[in-house]
Design a protein around this motif. Structure first.
Motif, PDB file in Angstrom:
ATOM      1  N   ARG A  15       0.844  -1.190   0.000  1.00 32.09           N
ATOM      2  CA  ARG A  15       0.000   0.000   0.000  1.00 32.09           C
ATOM      3  C   ARG A  15       0.881   1.243   0.000  1.00 32.09           C
ATOM      4  NH1 ARG A  15      -3.590   1.846   5.125  1.00 32.09           N
ATOM      5  NH2 ARG A  15      -3.850   4.003   4.427  1.00 32.09           N
ATOM      6  N   MET A  16       0.506   2.213  -0.840  1.00 28.02           N
ATOM      7  CA  MET A  16       1.292   3.428  -0.938  1.00 28.02           C
ATOM      8  C   MET A  16       0.527   4.594  -0.314  1.00 28.02           C
ATOM      9  SD  MET A  16       3.943   2.235  -2.522  1.00 28.02           S
ATOM     10  CE  MET A  16       4.924   3.582  -3.180  1.00 28.02           C
ATOM     11  N   ILE A  44      -2.445   6.839   8.839  1.00 31.93           N
ATOM     12  CA  ILE A  44      -2.426   5.772   7.842  1.00 31.93           C
ATOM     13  C   ILE A  44      -3.334   4.622   8.266  1.00 31.93           C
ATOM     14  CG2 ILE A  44      -0.938   4.017   6.770  1.00 31.93           C
ATOM     15  CD1 ILE A  44       1.304   6.195   6.914  1.00 31.93           C
ATOM     16  N   LEU A  45      -3.323   4.282   9.553  1.00 32.17           N
ATOM     17  CA  LEU A  45      -4.197   3.215  10.048  1.00 32.17           C
ATOM     18  C   LEU A  45      -5.663   3.566   9.840  1.00 32.17           C
ATOM     19  CD1 LEU A  45      -2.517   1.993  13.357  1.00 32.17           C
ATOM     20  CD2 LEU A  45      -2.821   0.729  11.225  1.00 32.17           C
ATOM     21  N   ASP A  46      -5.942   4.884   9.904  1.00 33.15           N
ATOM     22  CA  ASP A  46      -7.312   5.335   9.660  1.00 33.15           C
ATOM     23  C   ASP A  46      -7.641   5.374   8.176  1.00 33.15           C
ATOM     24  OD1 ASP A  46      -7.919   5.556  12.252  1.00 33.15           O
ATOM     25  OD2 ASP A  46      -7.640   7.726  12.417  1.00 33.15           O
ATOM     26  N   GLY A  47      -6.704   4.966   7.352  1.00 34.56           N
ATOM     27  CA  GLY A  47      -6.949   4.914   5.923  1.00 34.56           C
ATOM     28  C   GLY A  47      -6.586   6.195   5.195  1.00 34.56           C
ATOM     29  N   GLY A  52      -5.752  10.175  -4.072  1.00 30.61           N
ATOM     30  CA  GLY A  52      -5.296  11.501  -4.447  1.00 30.61           C
ATOM     31  C   GLY A  52      -5.171  12.452  -3.274  1.00 30.61           C
ATOM     32  N   ASP A  53      -5.530  11.965  -2.045  1.00 28.03           N
ATOM     33  CA  ASP A  53      -5.598  12.875  -0.898  1.00 28.03           C
ATOM     34  C   ASP A  53      -4.240  13.415  -0.487  1.00 28.03           C
ATOM     35  OD1 ASP A  53      -8.225  12.545  -0.888  1.00 28.03           O
ATOM     36  OD2 ASP A  53      -8.336  11.175   0.828  1.00 28.03           O
ATOM     37  N   GLY A  54      -3.386  12.523  -0.046  1.00 26.18           N
ATOM     38  CA  GLY A  54      -2.083  12.961   0.439  1.00 26.18           C
ATOM     39  C   GLY A  54      -2.192  13.548   1.837  1.00 26.18           C
ATOM     40  N   ILE A  55      -1.110  13.387   2.634  1.00 20.76           N
ATOM     41  CA  ILE A  55      -1.079  13.942   3.995  1.00 20.76           C
ATOM     42  C   ILE A  55      -0.182  15.171   3.989  1.00 20.76           C
ATOM     43  CG2 ILE A  55      -0.537  13.447   6.411  1.00 20.76           C
ATOM     44  CD1 ILE A  55      -0.748  10.437   5.655  1.00 20.76           C
TER      45      ILE A  55
END
Lengths: 174, 404
Positions: A15-16, A44-47, A52-55
């Protein structure tokens, strides 16, 4: 329903996630590597971070983030093994070699790195840089430490303070 | 790096060995403040042997042993043939006529003592204690000479005990060059007469703890004399336990301040009881029971004199004496690891105070150190009950007079 046990890579592909630096550069990395950051791990655990979102990481610029990710990618496999108790001596030596080389960099970069490691809660990276800075201090006099770390020369007041400090209890501390 | 926030700076400075940390304190004011907040650590301790005139032995890992002048060989040997340690406090040692920092190998002589009754070497009338707080700013040390012989006329006149005032000599490194006679005024009620104290007020070894500006001196009836150096007051604190034959009492410093410990044989089994002093209720001092444990399992695991140990700690490091490779390790020893030992059914024949010796407390953690069968030293964590072998200390310690 409980989530499947291995949340990432259901179809074999890792998963990227996408991270966005303060200057709007996008970095795509494996979730496992980014999860070395305690802060990111929760998102990341919350998905989060997929598609396309990005943090967004408003405190980390792209130069620093790319360096941070270099560390994370290298350390991710060992971290996945729970601190790598099964790692071979060769693996450990290779990581150590990487670490030594990794912090052999300019002080300003070290500073950005330790700040980023602190913000992102990457314990291993923070320790690595803190240890490097400690090594730079070892065996030096107060004045040499100032010079090494690029502090401006002490003002007359500061100098007087340092002298007084050394005089007063330098014998106990020298 | 100038902008490094305090918590990160602490992470950096916390990785430095003591001498480099000391240099760092002088770099700038803020660094000094951060360095002062770092948790202090224990890297080794001194143990005074019964033999050879109370010779000091330094017990630590080889890396610490090499760094610290535990052999006290830097002390002028002509003048002080075999240096013995009178007291210790937070890393400084009090020798006859000298205050010494073994980590930096520095000595500071004390001025001649004004009272001719008390020579510098023979402590007939008084015992000297060291009060040093490395956290105080600026740090300085004081040496307090506490007389322990009551004057006969005081005892004969039926004067009340504790005395209304008590006179002691104090040397302060801040004030400079001479001893100062100071009178400490009693706080609290009297609870007896001096005549009743005379029998117990003997000249044996006494131990003291310095904690937050106050010196706590262990007296022979196990009571504690609490001397407040800042306001010239003193008070007596009663012992948490009655004095009994065969019971070894100890006063020491650990995580919560002042601790009192008793070690004795209870129906052939070694027992260890620990209290700490609490002054929560408006100046009233109370002993709070911390632990009441059997040491039997530890004794059973180390029943014989040993010449080998799984622990790396050694006594009296010598440059040429270490024949095996050792790691250069500047991190603090992990006192939290270890295993919980379980008692077996058979009674081990032990003698408390000989086969089982309580060496002292870890000064910042609730951990006790014991020597077993004249050889093995273990740490005993009072909260987790984890026991860990540190190494071999093949000397016979003076009981209740160890230094941390």
């Amino acid at each position: 329903m409980a989530a499947p046990e291995s949340g990432d890579g259901n179809n074999g592909a890792a998963r990227m996630v996408t991270l966005i630096s303060s200057d709007n550069t996008r970095f795509e990395v494996e979730a496992a590597a980014a999860s070395l950051s305690q802060t990111l791990q929760l998102t990341i655990l919350d998905g989060g971070g997929g598609g396309g979102d990005g943090i967004p990481l408003p405190n980390v610029d792209s130069a620093t983030l790319s360096k941070v990710l270099e560390y994370c990618i290298k350390h991710a496999p060992a971290a996945a093994n729970g601190g790598a108790p099964n790692a071979t001596a060769v693996d450990r030596a290779e990581l150590e070699r990487f670490d030594n080389e990794f912090v052999n960099i300019d002080q300003s970069v070290l500073y950005s790195l330790i700040m980023a490691a602190h913000n992102l809660e990457i314990e291993g990276l923070q320790s690595l840089v803190a240890k490097k800075v400690a090594d730079m201090i070892k065996g030096k006099s107060p004045m040499e430490i100032r010079r090494t770390l690029g502090f401006p020369d002490p003002t007359p007041e500061e100098q007087a303070e340092m002298n007084a400090h050394m005089l007063e209890y330098g014998w106990a501390y020298e | 790096m100038e902008l490094l926030p305090d918590d990160l700076l602490a992470d950096v400075l916390g990785r430095l060995p003591p001498c480099d940390l000391a240099a760092s304190r002088c770099v700038r004011k803020r660094w000094c403040g951060v360095a002062d907040l770092l948790p202090l650590r224990l890297d080794g301790f001194f143990c005074l042997s019964v033999e050879l005139d109370r010779l000091a032995h330094f017990f630590a890992r080889p890396s610490t042993g090499r760094r610290v002048g535990g052999g006290l060989d830097f002390v002028d040997a002509d003048e002080f043939d075999r240096p013995s340690i009178l007291d210790h406090c937070n890393g400084l040692l009090l020798l006859p006529g000298l205050v010494v920092n073994p980590a930096t190998r520095r000595c500071a002589p004390l001025p001649p003592f004004p009272d001719s009754r008390c020579g510098d070497d023979v402590e007939v009338y008084a015992r000297r204690f060291l009060a040093f707080d490395p956290m105080a700013s600026p740090p300085h040390y004081q040496v307090v000479s506490v007389p322990f012989v009551l004057r006969i006329e005081e005892c004969m006149s039926g004067e009340e005990w504790p005395l209304l005032s008590y006179t002691a000599h104090v040397f302060s490194s801040r004030k400079g060059s001479s001893w100062e006679e100071r009178t400490f005024v009693r706080e609290g009620e009297a609870f007896g007469t001096c005549a009743g104290m005379l029998s117990d007020w003997t000249t044996n070894d006494r131990h003291a703890v310095y904690w937050r500006g106050v010196l706590y001196v262990h007296c022979q009836d196990y009571s504690v004399m609490r001397i407040t150096l800042s306001n010239d007051k003193y008070q007596m604190i009663k012992s948490p336990a009655e004095k009994k034959q065969g019971v070894i009492a100890y006063l020491g410093k650990s995580e919560k301040g002042v601790y009192s410990a008793l070690l004795w044989e209870d129906d052939g089994l070694p027992r260890f009881r620990v209290w700490f002093l609490s002054d929560s209720c408006g100046g009233h001092m109370d002993w709070i029971l911390k632990s009441d444990i059997s040491i039997q399992a530890v004794v059973q695991n180390f029943p014989y004199y040993s010449e080998r140990s799984s622990g790396p700690w050694i006594v009296n490091y010598r440059e040429d004496g270490v024949n095996q490779a050792w790691e250069e390790d500047e991190s603090e020893w992990d006192f939290h690891s270890g295993v919980i030992l379980h008692e077996t059914k058979d009674k081990a024949a032990i003698s408390v105070g000989s086969d089982l010796v309580f060496l002292g407390f870890h000064p910042y953690k609730e951990i006790a150190f014991f020597q077993l069968s004249h050889s093995t030293v273990v740490s005993y964590h009072l909260n987790t009950l984890n026991v860990q072998e540190l190494g071999l200390l093949n000397v016979r310690p003076i009981i209740s007079k160890s230094a941390a």
